[in-house]
Enzyme design. Structure first.
Site, short mmCIF file in Angstrom:
data_model
loop_
_atom_site.label_atom_id
_atom_site.label_comp_id
_atom_site.label_asym_id
_atom_site.label_seq_id
_atom_site.Cartn_x
_atom_site.Cartn_y
_atom_site.Cartn_z
N LYS A 3 0.85 -1.19 0.00
CA LYS A 3 0.00 0.00 0.00
C LYS A 3 0.89 1.24 0.00
O LYS A 3 1.93 1.27 0.66
CB LYS A 3 -0.88 0.00 1.26
CG LYS A 3 -2.08 0.90 1.17
CD LYS A 3 -3.25 0.24 0.49
CE LYS A 3 -4.41 1.21 0.32
NZ LYS A 3 -5.55 0.62 -0.36
N GLY A 33 -20.55 7.70 3.47
CA GLY A 33 -19.56 8.03 2.44
C GLY A 33 -20.06 7.72 1.05
O GLY A 33 -20.26 6.56 0.69
N GLY A 88 -18.60 8.38 -1.97
CA GLY A 88 -17.52 8.63 -2.93
C GLY A 88 -17.64 7.70 -4.12
O GLY A 88 -18.73 7.28 -4.50
N VAL A 116 -16.95 4.59 -4.52
CA VAL A 116 -17.59 3.29 -4.25
C VAL A 116 -18.99 3.49 -3.65
O VAL A 116 -19.96 2.86 -4.10
CB VAL A 116 -16.74 2.43 -3.29
CG1 VAL A 116 -17.41 1.09 -3.05
CG2 VAL A 116 -15.33 2.24 -3.85
N TYR A 172 -21.22 5.84 -3.73
CA TYR A 172 -22.33 6.28 -4.60
C TYR A 172 -22.75 5.15 -5.54
O TYR A 172 -23.94 4.90 -5.77
CB TYR A 172 -21.95 7.54 -5.40
CG TYR A 172 -23.20 8.26 -5.86
CD1 TYR A 172 -23.78 9.24 -5.06
CD2 TYR A 172 -23.84 7.92 -7.05
CE1 TYR A 172 -24.95 9.87 -5.44
CE2 TYR A 172 -25.02 8.53 -7.44
CZ TYR A 172 -25.56 9.51 -6.63
OH TYR A 172 -26.74 10.11 -6.99
P1 NAD Z 1 -13.63 8.34 -2.10
O1 NAD Z 1 -12.58 9.25 -1.61
O2 NAD Z 1 -14.08 8.45 -3.49
O3 NAD Z 1 -14.93 8.45 -1.17
C1 NAD Z 1 -14.90 8.60 0.21
C2 NAD Z 1 -16.11 9.45 0.55
O4 NAD Z 1 -16.25 9.48 1.96
C3 NAD Z 1 -16.01 10.89 0.06
O5 NAD Z 1 -17.18 11.26 -0.62
C4 NAD Z 1 -15.80 11.69 1.34
O6 NAD Z 1 -16.34 12.99 1.27
C5 NAD Z 1 -16.56 10.81 2.34
N1 NAD Z 1 -16.17 11.01 3.73
C6 NAD Z 1 -14.93 11.23 4.25
N2 NAD Z 1 -14.99 11.36 5.57
C7 NAD Z 1 -16.30 11.19 5.91
C8 NAD Z 1 -17.01 11.19 7.13
N3 NAD Z 1 -16.40 11.40 8.30
N4 NAD Z 1 -18.34 10.96 7.10
C9 NAD Z 1 -18.98 10.77 5.94
N5 NAD Z 1 -18.36 10.76 4.74
C10 NAD Z 1 -17.04 10.97 4.73
O7 NAD Z 1 -13.11 6.84 -1.76
P2 NAD Z 1 -13.63 5.50 -2.39
O8 NAD Z 1 -12.73 5.11 -3.49
O9 NAD Z 1 -15.10 5.55 -2.59
O10 NAD Z 1 -13.32 4.50 -1.18
C11 NAD Z 1 -14.14 4.45 -0.03
C12 NAD Z 1 -13.57 3.43 0.96
O11 NAD Z 1 -13.50 2.16 0.33
C13 NAD Z 1 -12.14 3.73 1.43
O12 NAD Z 1 -11.99 3.31 2.76
C14 NAD Z 1 -11.27 2.88 0.52
O13 NAD Z 1 -10.05 2.54 1.11
C15 NAD Z 1 -12.16 1.67 0.36
N6 NAD Z 1 -11.90 0.91 -0.86
C16 NAD Z 1 -12.03 1.51 -2.06
C17 NAD Z 1 -11.80 0.77 -3.22
C18 NAD Z 1 -11.98 1.36 -4.58
O14 NAD Z 1 -12.04 0.60 -5.56
N7 NAD Z 1 -12.08 2.66 -4.72
C19 NAD Z 1 -11.43 -0.58 -3.11
C20 NAD Z 1 -11.32 -1.15 -1.85
C21 NAD Z 1 -11.56 -0.39 -0.73
#
Ligand code: NAD
Length: 344
Positions: free
Chosen positions: A78, A178, A180, A182, A184
Protein backbone atom coordinates in the site's frame (compact mmCIF):
# COMPACT_ATOMS: atom_id res chain seq x y z
CA UNK A 1 9.33 0.56 13.39
CA UNK A 2 9.90 -3.03 14.55
CA UNK A 3 8.12 -2.24 17.83
CA UNK A 4 5.18 -0.54 16.15
CA UNK A 5 1.94 -2.26 17.26
CA UNK A 6 0.88 -2.68 13.61
CA UNK A 7 4.23 -3.99 12.38
CA UNK A 8 3.57 -7.59 11.36
CA UNK A 9 6.77 -8.88 9.81
CA UNK A 10 6.37 -6.45 6.91
CA UNK A 11 8.96 -7.25 4.24
CA UNK A 12 9.76 -3.61 3.61
CA UNK A 13 8.57 -0.17 4.69
CA UNK A 14 9.93 2.56 2.44
CA UNK A 15 9.91 6.30 3.17
CA UNK A 16 10.22 8.88 0.39
CA UNK A 17 10.50 12.64 0.41
CA UNK A 18 10.92 15.15 -2.37
CA UNK A 19 11.17 18.71 -1.06
CA UNK A 20 10.59 20.28 -4.50
CA UNK A 21 7.12 18.80 -4.97
CA UNK A 22 6.35 18.44 -1.26
CA UNK A 23 6.07 14.65 -1.50
CA UNK A 24 6.16 12.74 1.75
CA UNK A 25 5.14 9.16 1.14
CA UNK A 26 5.32 5.69 2.60
CA UNK A 27 5.19 2.50 0.57
CA UNK A 28 4.65 -0.51 2.82
CA UNK A 29 5.12 -4.03 1.54
CA UNK A 30 3.68 -6.68 3.83
CA UNK A 31 4.01 -10.03 2.06
CA UNK A 32 4.93 -11.06 -1.49
CA UNK A 33 4.31 -14.81 -1.24
CA UNK A 34 1.76 -14.76 -4.08
CA UNK A 35 3.28 -11.97 -6.16
CA UNK A 36 4.30 -8.32 -6.06
CA UNK A 37 2.48 -6.21 -3.51
CA UNK A 38 -0.71 -4.88 -5.09
CA UNK A 39 -2.71 -2.11 -3.47
CA UNK A 40 -3.84 1.43 -4.06
CA UNK A 41 -2.22 4.68 -3.10
CA UNK A 42 -4.03 6.95 -0.67
CA UNK A 43 -3.64 10.74 -0.60
CA UNK A 44 -4.83 12.04 2.74
CA UNK A 45 -4.27 14.77 5.32
CA UNK A 46 -3.06 12.97 8.43
CA UNK A 47 -3.04 14.57 11.88
CA UNK A 48 0.56 13.35 12.37
CA UNK A 49 3.09 11.44 10.23
CA UNK A 50 2.75 8.58 12.74
CA UNK A 51 -0.89 8.19 11.70
CA UNK A 52 0.22 7.86 8.08
CA UNK A 53 2.70 5.12 9.04
CA UNK A 54 0.02 3.26 11.00
CA UNK A 55 -2.32 3.51 8.03
CA UNK A 56 0.32 2.18 5.63
CA UNK A 57 1.18 -0.76 7.92
CA UNK A 58 -2.45 -1.73 8.52
CA UNK A 59 -3.58 -1.22 4.93
CA UNK A 60 -0.69 -3.22 3.44
CA UNK A 61 -1.37 -6.16 5.77
CA UNK A 62 -5.06 -6.00 4.82
CA UNK A 63 -3.99 -6.14 1.15
CA UNK A 64 -2.02 -9.34 1.82
CA UNK A 65 -5.13 -10.88 3.38
CA UNK A 66 -7.42 -9.50 0.67
CA UNK A 67 -5.33 -10.68 -2.26
CA UNK A 68 -4.71 -14.10 -0.73
CA UNK A 69 -8.40 -14.62 0.01
CA UNK A 70 -9.40 -13.50 -3.49
CA UNK A 71 -6.89 -15.99 -4.94
CA UNK A 72 -4.91 -13.31 -6.79
CA UNK A 73 -1.27 -13.50 -7.85
CA UNK A 74 -0.55 -10.38 -5.83
CA UNK A 75 0.94 -9.78 -2.42
CA UNK A 76 0.12 -7.05 0.06
CA UNK A 77 1.33 -3.50 -0.42
CA UNK A 78 0.00 0.00 0.00
CA UNK A 79 1.15 3.53 -0.72
CA UNK A 80 0.28 6.50 1.45
CA UNK A 81 0.99 10.10 0.44
CA UNK A 82 0.71 12.73 3.16
CA UNK A 83 -1.29 15.51 1.51
CA UNK A 84 0.89 18.66 1.35
CA UNK A 85 -0.57 21.62 3.20
CA UNK A 86 -2.09 24.40 1.10
CA UNK A 87 -1.86 24.54 -2.69
CA UNK A 88 0.44 22.07 -4.39
CA UNK A 89 1.40 21.03 -7.91
CA UNK A 90 -0.42 17.72 -8.36
CA UNK A 91 1.54 16.74 -11.45
CA UNK A 92 4.89 17.29 -9.72
CA UNK A 93 3.67 15.41 -6.66
CA UNK A 94 2.57 12.34 -8.61
CA UNK A 95 5.70 12.42 -10.79
CA UNK A 96 7.81 12.29 -7.63
CA UNK A 97 5.60 9.53 -6.28
CA UNK A 98 5.98 7.61 -9.57
CA UNK A 99 9.75 7.75 -9.10
CA UNK A 100 9.27 6.36 -5.58
CA UNK A 101 7.19 3.45 -6.91
CA UNK A 102 9.89 2.81 -9.51
CA UNK A 103 12.55 2.80 -6.78
CA UNK A 104 10.77 -0.07 -5.01
CA UNK A 105 11.71 -2.04 -8.10
CA UNK A 106 8.52 -3.95 -8.92
CA UNK A 107 7.89 -5.34 -5.46
CA UNK A 108 4.90 -2.97 -5.35
CA UNK A 109 2.34 -2.17 -8.07
CA UNK A 110 0.11 0.80 -7.38
CA UNK A 111 -3.45 1.77 -8.34
CA UNK A 112 -6.12 4.16 -6.98
CA UNK A 113 -7.32 4.52 -3.41
CA UNK A 114 -8.95 7.37 -1.50
CA UNK A 115 -8.09 10.78 -2.92
CA UNK A 116 -6.42 9.41 -6.05
CA UNK A 117 -7.86 9.06 -9.58
CA UNK A 118 -7.03 7.47 -12.96
CA UNK A 119 -5.61 10.89 -13.98
CA UNK A 120 -3.04 10.55 -11.20
CA UNK A 121 -2.23 7.02 -12.39
CA UNK A 122 -1.50 8.48 -15.83
CA UNK A 123 1.07 10.84 -14.27
CA UNK A 124 2.66 7.99 -12.27
CA UNK A 125 2.88 5.98 -15.49
CA UNK A 126 5.28 8.60 -16.92
CA UNK A 127 7.81 7.48 -14.27
CA UNK A 128 7.20 3.75 -13.82
CA UNK A 129 5.50 0.71 -15.34
CA UNK A 130 4.52 -0.60 -11.92
CA UNK A 131 1.10 1.03 -12.08
CA UNK A 132 -2.43 -0.18 -12.92
CA UNK A 133 -5.92 1.30 -12.79
CA UNK A 134 -5.15 3.19 -15.99
CA UNK A 135 -7.97 4.20 -18.28
CA UNK A 136 -6.09 3.68 -21.51
CA UNK A 137 -3.53 1.17 -22.74
CA UNK A 138 -3.65 -2.44 -23.91
CA UNK A 139 -5.14 -4.00 -20.76
CA UNK A 140 -6.46 -0.84 -19.08
CA UNK A 141 -9.00 -1.50 -16.34
CA UNK A 142 -9.83 2.11 -15.45
CA UNK A 143 -11.26 3.17 -12.12
CA UNK A 144 -11.66 0.02 -9.97
CA UNK A 145 -14.45 1.59 -7.89
CA UNK A 146 -17.46 0.31 -9.89
CA UNK A 147 -16.21 -3.27 -9.48
CA UNK A 148 -15.65 -2.68 -5.78
CA UNK A 149 -19.20 -1.35 -5.51
CA UNK A 150 -20.50 -4.46 -7.31
CA UNK A 151 -18.63 -6.68 -4.83
CA UNK A 152 -20.04 -4.77 -1.85
CA UNK A 153 -23.56 -5.00 -3.25
CA UNK A 154 -23.18 -8.76 -3.78
CA UNK A 155 -21.81 -9.08 -0.24
CA UNK A 156 -24.82 -7.26 1.22
CA UNK A 157 -27.09 -9.79 -0.48
CA UNK A 158 -25.01 -12.71 0.88
CA UNK A 159 -25.12 -11.24 4.40
CA UNK A 160 -28.86 -10.53 4.27
CA UNK A 161 -29.52 -14.08 3.04
CA UNK A 162 -27.34 -15.53 5.82
CA UNK A 163 -28.76 -13.38 8.61
CA UNK A 164 -32.43 -13.31 7.64
CA UNK A 165 -33.03 -15.96 4.96
CA UNK A 166 -34.32 -13.21 2.65
CA UNK A 167 -33.42 -13.54 -1.03
CA UNK A 168 -34.33 -9.96 -1.86
CA UNK A 169 -33.17 -6.69 -0.39
CA UNK A 170 -36.24 -4.84 -1.60
CA UNK A 171 -37.61 -2.65 1.16
CA UNK A 172 -34.54 -3.02 3.40
CA UNK A 173 -33.08 0.14 4.95
CA UNK A 174 -29.39 0.59 4.26
CA UNK A 175 -27.33 3.31 5.95
CA UNK A 176 -24.40 4.30 3.75
CA UNK A 177 -21.52 6.31 5.23
CA UNK A 178 -19.56 8.03 2.44
CA UNK A 179 -20.83 8.61 -1.09
CA UNK A 180 -17.52 8.63 -2.93
CA UNK A 181 -16.48 6.53 -5.89
CA UNK A 182 -17.59 3.29 -4.25
CA UNK A 183 -20.34 4.50 -1.90
CA UNK A 184 -22.33 6.28 -4.60
CA UNK A 185 -22.05 3.30 -6.97
CA UNK A 186 -23.23 1.04 -4.17
CA UNK A 187 -26.22 3.32 -3.57
CA UNK A 188 -27.15 3.07 -7.26
CA UNK A 189 -27.19 -0.75 -7.04
CA UNK A 190 -29.20 -0.64 -3.80
CA UNK A 191 -31.71 1.84 -5.19
CA UNK A 192 -32.19 -0.25 -8.34
CA UNK A 193 -32.83 -3.29 -6.11
CA UNK A 194 -35.52 -1.45 -4.15
CA UNK A 195 -33.65 -0.73 -0.92
CA UNK A 196 -34.30 2.47 1.06
CA UNK A 197 -31.22 4.62 1.46
CA UNK A 198 -30.15 6.69 4.45
CA UNK A 199 -26.87 8.39 3.61
CA UNK A 200 -24.24 10.83 4.77
CA UNK A 201 -21.09 12.51 3.51
CA UNK A 202 -19.06 15.59 4.29
CA UNK A 203 -19.53 16.74 0.68
CA UNK A 204 -22.92 18.43 0.21
CA UNK A 205 -22.86 18.12 -3.59
CA UNK A 206 -23.03 14.32 -3.54
CA UNK A 207 -25.72 14.41 -0.88
CA UNK A 208 -27.94 16.62 -3.04
CA UNK A 209 -27.39 14.24 -5.93
CA UNK A 210 -28.30 11.18 -3.84
CA UNK A 211 -31.45 12.89 -2.65
CA UNK A 212 -32.55 13.87 -6.16
CA UNK A 213 -31.47 10.80 -8.09
CA UNK A 214 -31.94 8.03 -5.52
CA UNK A 215 -34.52 9.42 -3.09
CA UNK A 216 -32.01 9.03 -0.26
CA UNK A 217 -32.67 10.40 3.21
CA UNK A 218 -29.76 12.59 4.33
CA UNK A 219 -28.39 12.60 7.87
CA UNK A 220 -25.41 14.23 9.57
CA UNK A 221 -22.09 12.31 9.50
CA UNK A 222 -22.02 11.83 13.27
CA UNK A 223 -25.32 9.92 13.43
CA UNK A 224 -25.25 7.67 10.35
CA UNK A 225 -24.14 4.61 12.34
CA UNK A 226 -26.98 5.09 14.81
CA UNK A 227 -29.94 5.41 12.43
CA UNK A 228 -32.70 2.80 12.27
CA UNK A 229 -31.45 0.56 9.49
CA UNK A 230 -31.14 -3.11 8.59
CA UNK A 231 -27.65 -2.76 7.12
CA UNK A 232 -24.86 -0.32 7.97
CA UNK A 233 -22.42 0.17 5.07
CA UNK A 234 -19.24 2.09 6.04
CA UNK A 235 -17.84 3.44 2.76
CA UNK A 236 -15.73 6.38 3.97
CA UNK A 237 -12.57 5.80 5.99
CA UNK A 238 -11.57 3.18 8.57
CA UNK A 239 -12.63 2.82 12.20
CA UNK A 240 -16.41 3.17 11.74
CA UNK A 241 -17.01 0.33 14.21
CA UNK A 242 -15.46 1.41 17.49
CA UNK A 243 -16.09 1.15 21.22
CA UNK A 244 -17.88 4.49 20.96
CA UNK A 245 -20.02 3.77 17.90
CA UNK A 246 -20.87 0.10 18.39
CA UNK A 247 -23.34 0.49 21.29
CA UNK A 248 -25.30 2.94 19.11
CA UNK A 249 -25.37 0.82 15.94
CA UNK A 250 -28.93 -0.46 15.39
CA UNK A 251 -28.34 -2.40 12.17
CA UNK A 252 -27.81 -6.13 12.62
CA UNK A 253 -25.64 -6.39 9.52
CA UNK A 254 -22.45 -4.45 8.73
CA UNK A 255 -21.13 -4.67 5.17
CA UNK A 256 -19.18 -1.86 3.54
CA UNK A 257 -16.33 -0.83 1.29
CA UNK A 258 -14.07 0.95 3.76
CA UNK A 259 -10.78 -0.66 4.67
CA UNK A 260 -10.14 -1.39 8.35
CA UNK A 261 -13.72 -0.78 9.48
CA UNK A 262 -13.09 -2.29 12.90
CA UNK A 263 -11.24 0.21 15.10
CA UNK A 264 -9.62 -2.78 16.82
CA UNK A 265 -9.62 -6.51 16.30
CA UNK A 266 -11.72 -6.93 19.46
CA UNK A 267 -14.62 -5.13 17.78
CA UNK A 268 -15.31 -8.32 15.80
CA UNK A 269 -16.14 -10.25 18.97
CA UNK A 270 -18.06 -7.26 20.29
CA UNK A 271 -20.21 -7.32 17.12
CA UNK A 272 -20.81 -11.05 17.54
CA UNK A 273 -21.91 -10.61 21.15
CA UNK A 274 -24.42 -7.98 20.06
CA UNK A 275 -25.84 -10.27 17.40
CA UNK A 276 -24.41 -8.14 14.60
CA UNK A 277 -23.18 -9.95 11.50
CA UNK A 278 -19.96 -8.24 10.40
CA UNK A 279 -18.74 -9.01 6.88
CA UNK A 280 -14.92 -8.76 6.92
CA UNK A 281 -14.00 -5.67 4.93
CA UNK A 282 -11.13 -7.11 2.93
CA UNK A 283 -13.33 -9.92 1.63
CA UNK A 284 -16.18 -7.56 0.73
CA UNK A 285 -14.14 -4.84 -0.97
CA UNK A 286 -11.84 -7.05 -3.07
CA UNK A 287 -13.62 -6.15 -6.34
CA UNK A 288 -11.28 -3.25 -7.06
CA UNK A 289 -8.07 -5.21 -6.67
CA UNK A 290 -9.60 -8.08 -8.66
CA UNK A 291 -10.12 -5.58 -11.48
CA UNK A 292 -6.55 -4.31 -11.08
CA UNK A 293 -5.21 -7.90 -11.10
CA UNK A 294 -6.97 -8.45 -14.44
CA UNK A 295 -5.01 -5.49 -15.84
CA UNK A 296 -1.72 -6.61 -14.27
CA UNK A 297 -2.16 -10.05 -15.90
CA UNK A 298 -1.65 -8.30 -19.24
CA UNK A 299 -5.03 -9.00 -20.87
CA UNK A 300 -8.17 -7.66 -19.25
CA UNK A 301 -10.89 -10.35 -19.26
CA UNK A 302 -14.28 -9.24 -17.86
CA UNK A 303 -15.41 -12.87 -17.52
CA UNK A 304 -12.44 -13.62 -15.26
CA UNK A 305 -13.36 -10.58 -13.14
CA UNK A 306 -16.94 -11.82 -12.86
CA UNK A 307 -15.80 -15.31 -11.87
CA UNK A 308 -13.68 -13.80 -9.10
CA UNK A 309 -16.68 -11.81 -7.82
CA UNK A 310 -18.73 -15.02 -7.82
CA UNK A 311 -15.94 -16.66 -5.79
CA UNK A 312 -15.94 -13.69 -3.38
CA UNK A 313 -19.61 -14.45 -2.57
CA UNK A 314 -18.78 -18.09 -1.83
CA UNK A 315 -15.81 -17.14 0.38
CA UNK A 316 -17.96 -14.75 2.38
CA UNK A 317 -20.72 -17.32 2.82
CA UNK A 318 -18.15 -19.88 4.04
CA UNK A 319 -16.73 -17.41 6.56
CA UNK A 320 -20.21 -16.72 7.93
CA UNK A 321 -20.94 -20.45 8.25
CA UNK A 322 -17.59 -21.28 9.87
CA UNK A 323 -17.91 -18.40 12.31
CA UNK A 324 -21.36 -19.61 13.31
CA UNK A 325 -20.24 -23.24 13.71
CA UNK A 326 -17.28 -22.24 15.87
CA UNK A 327 -19.02 -19.40 17.73
CA UNK A 328 -16.17 -17.13 16.68
CA UNK A 329 -16.14 -13.61 15.28
CA UNK A 330 -16.13 -13.39 11.48
CA UNK A 331 -13.03 -11.15 11.36
CA UNK A 332 -10.91 -13.70 13.22
CA UNK A 333 -12.17 -16.59 11.09
CA UNK A 334 -11.21 -14.63 7.95
CA UNK A 335 -7.82 -13.57 9.37
CA UNK A 336 -7.00 -17.15 10.29
CA UNK A 337 -7.91 -18.39 6.81
CA UNK A 338 -5.80 -15.65 5.22
CA UNK A 339 -2.78 -16.30 7.43
CA UNK A 340 -3.00 -20.03 6.69
CA UNK A 341 -2.92 -19.27 2.98
CA UNK A 342 0.02 -16.91 3.46
CA UNK A 343 1.75 -19.41 5.78
CA UNK A 344 2.45 -16.69 8.35
P1 NAD B 1 -13.63 8.34 -2.10
O1 NAD B 1 -12.58 9.25 -1.61
O2 NAD B 1 -14.08 8.45 -3.49
O3 NAD B 1 -14.93 8.45 -1.17
C1 NAD B 1 -14.90 8.60 0.21
C2 NAD B 1 -16.11 9.45 0.55
O4 NAD B 1 -16.25 9.48 1.96
C3 NAD B 1 -16.01 10.89 0.06
O5 NAD B 1 -17.18 11.26 -0.62
C4 NAD B 1 -15.80 11.69 1.34
O6 NAD B 1 -16.34 12.99 1.27
C5 NAD B 1 -16.56 10.81 2.34
N1 NAD B 1 -16.17 11.01 3.73
C6 NAD B 1 -14.93 11.23 4.25
N2 NAD B 1 -14.99 11.36 5.57
C7 NAD B 1 -16.30 11.19 5.91
C8 NAD B 1 -17.01 11.19 7.13
N3 NAD B 1 -16.40 11.40 8.30
N4 NAD B 1 -18.34 10.96 7.10
C9 NAD B 1 -18.98 10.77 5.94
N5 NAD B 1 -18.36 10.76 4.74
C10 NAD B 1 -17.04 10.97 4.73
O7 NAD B 1 -13.11 6.84 -1.76
P2 NAD B 1 -13.63 5.50 -2.39
O8 NAD B 1 -12.73 5.11 -3.49
O9 NAD B 1 -15.10 5.55 -2.59
O10 NAD B 1 -13.32 4.50 -1.18
C11 NAD B 1 -14.14 4.45 -0.03
C12 NAD B 1 -13.57 3.43 0.96
O11 NAD B 1 -13.50 2.16 0.33
C13 NAD B 1 -12.14 3.73 1.43
O12 NAD B 1 -11.99 3.31 2.76
C14 NAD B 1 -11.27 2.88 0.52
O13 NAD B 1 -10.05 2.54 1.11
C15 NAD B 1 -12.16 1.67 0.36
N6 NAD B 1 -11.90 0.91 -0.86
C16 NAD B 1 -12.03 1.51 -2.06
C17 NAD B 1 -11.80 0.77 -3.22
C18 NAD B 1 -11.98 1.36 -4.58
O14 NAD B 1 -12.04 0.60 -5.56
N7 NAD B 1 -12.08 2.66 -4.72
C19 NAD B 1 -11.43 -0.58 -3.11
C20 NAD B 1 -11.32 -1.15 -1.85
C21 NAD B 1 -11.56 -0.39 -0.73
Amino acid sequence: MFDHPDFDGHEGVHFFSDPTSGLQAIIAGHNTRFGPGGGGTRLWSYATPKDAITDALRLSRAMSYKNAMAGLKLGGGKGVIIRPEGDFDRTALFQAYGRAVQAVGGRYITAEDVGVSPDDMRIIKTQTDFVAGLDDGPAASGDPSPVTADGVFRSIKVAVRHATGRESIEGLRVAVQGLGHVGYGLCEHLHAAGAHLIVTDINKVVLDRAKTELGAIIVEPDVIHAVDADVFAPCALGGAVSEASLPEIKAKIIVGAANNQLASVEMGEACRQRGILYAPDYIVNAGGIINVAAEVSGSYDPNWVKSKLDALEITLKNIFMLAEERSEPTNLVADQMARERLKI
